[in-house]
Design an enzyme around this catalytic site. Sequence first.
Site, PDB file in Angstrom:
ATOM      1  N   ASN A  56     -12.411 -29.591  57.849  1.00  0.00           N
ATOM      2  CA  ASN A  56     -13.172 -30.247  58.529  1.00  0.00           C
ATOM      3  C   ASN A  56     -12.723 -29.906  60.377  1.00  0.00           C
ATOM      4  OD1 ASN A  56     -11.630 -31.551  56.741  1.00  0.00           O
ATOM      5  ND2 ASN A  56     -12.595 -33.396  56.999  1.00  0.00           N
ATOM      6  N   ILE A  57     -13.162 -30.273  61.129  1.00  0.00           N
ATOM      7  CA  ILE A  57     -12.484 -30.433  62.152  1.00  0.00           C
ATOM      8  C   ILE A  57     -13.657 -31.508  62.722  1.00  0.00           C
ATOM      9  CG2 ILE A  57     -12.309 -28.401  64.320  1.00  0.00           C
ATOM     10  CD1 ILE A  57     -13.022 -26.229  62.693  1.00  0.00           C
ATOM     11  N   GLU A  58     -12.458 -32.147  63.068  1.00  0.00           N
ATOM     12  CA  GLU A  58     -13.164 -33.384  63.881  1.00  0.00           C
ATOM     13  C   GLU A  58     -13.310 -34.149  64.972  1.00  0.00           C
ATOM     14  OE1 GLU A  58     -11.876 -36.741  62.032  1.00  0.00           O
ATOM     15  OE2 GLU A  58     -12.786 -36.306  60.109  1.00  0.00           O
TER      16      GLU A  58
ATOM     17  N   CYS B 149     -18.159 -30.145  59.202  1.00  0.00           N
ATOM     18  CA  CYS B 149     -17.617 -29.843  57.789  1.00  0.00           C
ATOM     19  C   CYS B 149     -17.671 -28.804  57.224  1.00  0.00           C
ATOM     20  CB  CYS B 149     -18.681 -30.631  56.826  1.00  0.00           C
ATOM     21  SG  CYS B 149     -19.888 -32.299  56.884  1.00  0.00           S
TER      22      CYS B 149
ATOM     23  N   GLU C 107     -17.944 -27.475  54.815  1.00  0.00           N
ATOM     24  CA  GLU C 107     -18.251 -26.376  54.774  1.00  0.00           C
ATOM     25  C   GLU C 107     -19.214 -25.200  55.153  1.00  0.00           C
ATOM     26  OE1 GLU C 107     -18.395 -29.449  53.832  1.00  0.00           O
ATOM     27  OE2 GLU C 107     -18.955 -30.044  51.693  1.00  0.00           O
TER      28      GLU C 107
ATOM     29  N   CYS D 267     -24.932 -30.249  55.379  1.00  0.00           N
ATOM     30  CA  CYS D 267     -24.120 -29.183  54.439  1.00  0.00           C
ATOM     31  C   CYS D 267     -25.011 -28.944  53.069  1.00  0.00           C
ATOM     32  CB  CYS D 267     -23.114 -28.800  54.239  1.00  0.00           C
ATOM     33  SG  CYS D 267     -21.706 -29.922  55.126  1.00  0.00           S
TER      34      CYS D 267
END
Length: 136
Positions: free
Chosen positions: A45-47, A56, A58, A96
Amino acid sequence: MKPPTDRELMLEAQRARLSAYAPYSHFFVGAALLAASGKVYLGCNIENAAYGPTNCAERTAFFKAVSEGEREFLAIAITGGREGESPAFCAPCGVCRQVMAEFCKGDFRVILGNAEDIKPYTLSRLLPVTFDKETL
Ligand code: THU
């Protein structure tokens, strides 16, 4: 080459989780996506400070794979948990699941849990009634 076992794929997801960028939720997720080609694509995940652009784990894995020409997939392993804690059961979010439905049939395998406790699902179990390309 022999395809990875569910446990091997989950170990890859646990490795991917170490790269999670989650300074806001402190919830780290990792995914390992097995393409029909035999290649495994990792995602975390990359916020984002604006929250909405967060991606997310996935979808990171799917978008990496699709952007490299993959279109057919066999399985994905997913694991998550709070930063600093052990990886644990983490079900994929609805967005996702919808992305999975774009590229995968109902028998696509979704492997949840962690390397010590593997819980296998299928996409049709997680998303039984789909809106997909057949609908249009
Ligand atoms: N997250 C995922 O990476 N995958 C999921 O299926 C559920 C949620 C991430 C998004 C966000 O960075 C953090 O977990 C908390 O929601």
